[in-house]
Design an enzyme around this catalytic site. Structure first.
Site, PDB file in Angstrom:
ATOM      1  N   MET A   1     -26.506  80.669  -4.881  1.00 20.50           N
ATOM      2  CA  MET A   1     -27.249  79.833  -3.268  1.00 20.50           C
ATOM      3  C   MET A   1     -27.309  78.303  -3.461  1.00 20.50           C
ATOM      4  O   MET A   1     -27.231  77.847  -3.143  1.00 20.50           O
ATOM      5  CB  MET A   1     -28.048  80.638  -2.777  1.00 20.50           C
TER       6      MET A   1
ATOM      7  N   LYS B   1     -15.449  62.442  12.939  1.00 19.18           N
ATOM      8  CA  LYS B   1     -15.776  63.299  13.040  1.00 19.18           C
ATOM      9  C   LYS B   1     -16.507  64.129  11.945  1.00 19.18           C
ATOM     10  O   LYS B   1     -15.743  63.753  10.897  1.00 19.18           O
ATOM     11  CB  LYS B   1     -14.597  63.921  13.939  1.00 19.18           C
TER      12      LYS B   1
ATOM     13  N   ARG C   1      -0.927  74.455  18.650  1.00 22.93           N
ATOM     14  CA  ARG C   1      -2.282  74.358  18.563  1.00 22.93           C
ATOM     15  C   ARG C   1      -2.995  73.992  20.888  1.00 22.93           C
ATOM     16  O   ARG C   1      -3.117  74.905  21.208  1.00 22.93           O
ATOM     17  CB  ARG C   1      -3.407  73.659  17.311  1.00 22.93           C
TER      18      ARG C   1
ATOM     19  N   TYR D   1     -25.075  86.552 -11.227  1.00 21.97           N
ATOM     20  CA  TYR D   1     -24.388  87.663 -10.499  1.00 21.97           C
ATOM     21  C   TYR D   1     -23.105  88.306 -10.623  1.00 21.97           C
ATOM     22  O   TYR D   1     -22.380  87.190 -11.395  1.00 21.97           O
ATOM     23  CB  TYR D   1     -24.327  87.188  -9.124  1.00 21.97           C
TER      24      TYR D   1
HETATM   25  C1  LIG Z   1      -5.851  64.751  16.131  1.00 16.68           C
HETATM   26  C2  LIG Z   1      -6.437  64.552  15.117  1.00 16.68           C
HETATM   27  N1  LIG Z   1      -5.657  62.732  14.581  1.00 16.68           N
HETATM   28  C3  LIG Z   1      -5.972  62.739  13.003  1.00 16.68           C
HETATM   29  C4  LIG Z   1      -7.063  63.553  12.875  1.00 16.68           C
HETATM   30  C5  LIG Z   1      -7.009  62.715  11.092  1.00 16.68           C
HETATM   31  O1  LIG Z   1      -7.178  64.095  10.029  1.00 16.68           O
HETATM   32  P1  LIG Z   1      -6.637  63.412   8.535  1.00 16.68           P
HETATM   33  O2  LIG Z   1      -8.433  63.301   8.398  1.00 16.68           O
HETATM   34  O3  LIG Z   1      -5.878  63.859   7.752  1.00 16.68           O
HETATM   35  O4  LIG Z   1      -6.647  61.970   8.159  1.00 16.68           O
HETATM   36  C6  LIG Z   1      -7.242  64.898  12.859  1.00 16.68           C
HETATM   37  C7  LIG Z   1      -7.954  66.127  11.815  1.00 16.68           C
HETATM   38  O5  LIG Z   1      -8.049  67.435  11.551  1.00 16.68           O
HETATM   39  C8  LIG Z   1      -6.852  65.590  14.405  1.00 16.68           C
HETATM   40  O6  LIG Z   1      -7.082  66.100  13.996  1.00 16.68           O
END
Ligand SMILES: Cc1ncc(COP(=O)(O)O)c(C=O)c1O
Length: 366
Positions: free
Chosen positions: A312, A35, A134, A264
């Site tokens: 920047m 992701k 969460r 800066y």
């Molecule tokens: C539900 C879930 N699984 C797995 C992962 C992967 O986590 P990591 O990058 O710490 O392995 C994440 C990361 O945010 C997550 O939200």
């Protein structure tokens, strides 16, 4: 014009780290978490490099569709589930696996199933809230829901998952609490042998709780999720190989005098005559503005440090007594300069540095 900022991604390192994940949980399938543009490394290129993963995890339907359009044929899990009702039809079209963390999302799916046939039977992941505070279903909701879903003709499989809040602190009592909550919730379903999924990077590396499917993200990129101060849990300890090298160009070299102000707000005043280099990366590229004077960089293999506030599009470094020329590449992180160390200097976690890389950083793959 030469490229200002280059992130070079080592495909072999990605594959090596995937093998490390597999070896940590040899009985489990591996869902590679790619992701957030594969944590800044490039979604499609990383999916191709990690094609030996059993399936992929992305945040939302946009990322899932991007992978499909690029020809990815593997299973893809949409980890944040349905954000709004129309996403349900897109899941059916794409044949994606889906996390359900609220019952309302199932209602959306059932309505979409009334309108269109799914491309294939669906695999749903029921996410349980066990202490992260969460996302997730209450453990009391699980048993009925699981049994009901398993009977649906359109359901191929149901996976039970939870996510640990404190896995980067392996001794934290919350880990045991969450694992117990999860085990208790799953126990009444034992005869139906549900698939389970618990471990992400930190838990895979430091706890014994994999489940049938593990979900590593950060470790695939060769980065340790543990605090840099935790000497026994640095990347080399786990045989992780950093996949990304971030470099930018030296675009100016000047001799400065004692008392001269750099950048800066005069955050750095030269204490003595110095050679100061300007490097073509700034916070708009993702190099953190929180980097203090002294953040490490590599110039021709030699360690140096940043000076003053990051701008920047550029930052200043100390070149005193270092051989360097305009046009040289300066390493901001990479195998010889751990990302974890840079993040630690900046008061950040490595995840933010990687996912914060801007679109104008050129990605190259080797
Ligand atoms: C539900 C879930 N699984 C797995 C992962 C992967 O986590 P990591 O990058 O710490 O392995 C994440 C990361 O945010 C997550 O939200």
């Amino acid at each position: 014009m030469g490229t200002r900022v280059i992130a070079t991604v080592d495909r072999r390192a990605l594959r090596h780290n995937l093998a490390v994940a597999r070896a940590r949980a040899p009985q489990s399938r591996v869902l590679a978490v790619i992701k957030a543009n594969a944590y800044g490394h490039g979604l499609v290129a990383c999916a191709e490099a990690l094609h030996e993963a059993d399936l992929f995890g992305v945040t939302d339907i946009d990322e899932a569709e991007q992978l499909r359009q690029a020809g990815c044929r593997q299973d893809i899990l949409v980890m944040q589930g349905l954000i709004e009702e129309p996403d349900a039809g897109r899941v059916l079209n794409g044949g994606f696996q889906l996390v359900i963390h609220r019952q309302e999302q199932l209602g959306w799916l059932e309505q979409a199933l009334g309108r269109q046939r799914p491309r294939a039977k669906l695999t749903l992941w029921l996410k349980l809230e066990t202490g992260m505070g969460r996302l997730g279903l209450a453990t009391s909701e699980l048993s009925d829901l699981f049994t009901r879903l398993r009977r649906q003709p359109w359901v191929a499989d149901v996976v039970l998952m939870t996510h640990l809040a404190s896995a980067t602190t392996p001794d934290a009592p919350l880990n045991d609490h969450q694992l117990l909550q999860f085990a208790r919730a799953c126990q009444p379903l034992a005869e139906q042998t549900p698939q389970t999924s618990i471990a992400a990077s930190a838990s895979l590396l430091a706890l014994d709780c994999s489940g049938d499917i593990v979900r590593p993200g950060l470790l695939l990129y060769g980065v340790s999720p543990f605090a840099w101060s935790d000497l026994s849990r640095r990347p080399a300890h786990f045989d992780l190989q950093p996949a990304m090298t971030l470099e930018a160009r030296l675009i100016s070299i000047r001799q400065q005098q004692a008392g001269d102000s750099i950048g800066y707000n005069s955050r750095f005043i030269c204490p003595a005559p110095m050679t100061v280099g300007i490097v073509s990366a700034g916070y708009a590229d993702g190099y953190p503005v929180t980097a203090p004077t002294g953040c490490p960089v590599l110039v021709g293999g030699h360690r140096s440090r940043t000076l003053g506030r990051v701008s920047m599009d550029m930052l200043a470094i100390d070149l005193t007594d270092l051989p360097a020329n305009i046009g040289d590449l300066v390493t901001l992180w990479g195998p010889q300069l751990p990302l974890e160390e840079v993040a630690d200097h900046c008061g950040l976690i490595p995840y933010t540095l990687l996912t914060g890389l801007g679109p104008r950083v050129r990605r190259e793959y080797r």
